[in-house]
Motif scaffolding. Structure first.
Motif, short mmCIF file in Angstrom:
data_model
loop_
_atom_site.label_atom_id
_atom_site.label_comp_id
_atom_site.label_asym_id
_atom_site.label_seq_id
_atom_site.Cartn_x
_atom_site.Cartn_y
_atom_site.Cartn_z
N ASP A 141 0.89 -1.14 0.00
CA ASP A 141 0.00 0.00 0.00
C ASP A 141 0.94 1.20 0.00
N THR A 142 1.12 1.86 -1.14
CA THR A 142 2.19 2.84 -1.31
C THR A 142 1.78 4.26 -0.93
N TYR A 143 2.81 5.04 -0.59
CA TYR A 143 2.65 6.44 -0.19
C TYR A 143 3.71 7.29 -0.87
N THR A 144 3.35 8.57 -1.08
CA THR A 144 4.34 9.53 -1.57
C THR A 144 5.21 9.97 -0.40
N GLU A 145 6.29 10.66 -0.69
CA GLU A 145 7.15 11.17 0.38
C GLU A 145 6.44 12.21 1.25
N GLU A 146 5.34 12.75 0.73
CA GLU A 146 4.55 13.74 1.48
C GLU A 146 3.51 13.07 2.37
N GLY A 147 3.44 11.75 2.35
CA GLY A 147 2.52 11.02 3.20
C GLY A 147 1.15 10.80 2.59
N LEU A 148 1.02 11.02 1.28
CA LEU A 148 -0.26 10.82 0.59
C LEU A 148 -0.35 9.40 0.04
N LYS A 149 -1.53 8.80 0.20
CA LYS A 149 -1.75 7.45 -0.33
C LYS A 149 -1.54 7.47 -1.84
N ASN A 150 -0.86 6.46 -2.36
CA ASN A 150 -0.48 6.47 -3.77
C ASN A 150 -0.78 5.14 -4.46
N GLY A 151 -1.84 4.46 -4.04
CA GLY A 151 -2.23 3.23 -4.70
C GLY A 151 -1.49 2.02 -4.16
#
Length: 178
Positions: A141-151
């Motif tokens: 469950d991936t996240y961006t470096e900004e902490g946003l869910k990314n699929g």
């Protein structure tokens, strides 16, 4: 010879620098050897800011250069010792020899419910939480470096070279994703 140096670093508890990419020598990992396995080494990572930065499981076959006892590493150890601002964390991972190391380690990370960073054979990084794992694939469950869910990302386990957890990048996601 590489394993001999890693064994010595484990026994004598000195800092090492490990290089995995001959094409980019600006990227390397500094740390103390916590555990040594036939196919991988577990390092307690020290950041360039001289603070603990979690752990890294590195594929031994990909290590092309190890440095130790050089000026850079000696100076880091002096600063760590002098300021006593760093305490090297310990890890309670116990290997299950009935499973492949990387699968067993991923399962350990999943049980801790911590964010991890996975580095792929081709150099990119995936940051996220383990959703599922079997003997061949890892679902993150991936996240961006900004902490946003990314699929979600599914990756073949054999394509993974490095796994990081408990470091600054992962802790940041754990805080931002809540």
């Amino acid at each position: 010879m590489m394993k001999d140096i890693l064994k010595k670093a484990l026994k004598e508890k000195f800092l090492i620098g490990v290089y995995l990419n001959a094409e980019d020598t600006s990227k390397f990992t500094v740390g103390y050897v916590e555990k040594l396995y036939e196919e991988a080494v577990l390092l307690s990572v020290i950041s360039p800011d001289m603070i603990t930065d979690g752990f890294a499981l590195l594929n031994i076959d990909l290590i092309y250069l190890i440095e130790y006892n050089n000026t850079y590493l000696i100076n880091i150890e002096k600063i760590i010792t002098k300021e006593k601002e760093i305490s090297i964390p310990r890890i309670d991972y116990k290997r299950n020899n009935k499973k492949r190391l990387i699968v067993d380690f991923i399962n350990f990370c999943k049980k801790t419910n911590k964010c991890i960073t996975v580095k792929h054979n081709y150099g990119f990084e995936i940051l996220g939480y383990i959703s599922n794992v079997d003997d061949y694939y890892l679902l993150l469950d991936t996240y961006t470096e900004e902490g946003l869910k990314n699929g979600y990302t599914v990756i073949r386990i054999e394509e993974i070279n490095e796994i990081y957890f408990g470091g600054q990048s992962q802790i940041k996601i754990e805080i931002l994703s809540k």
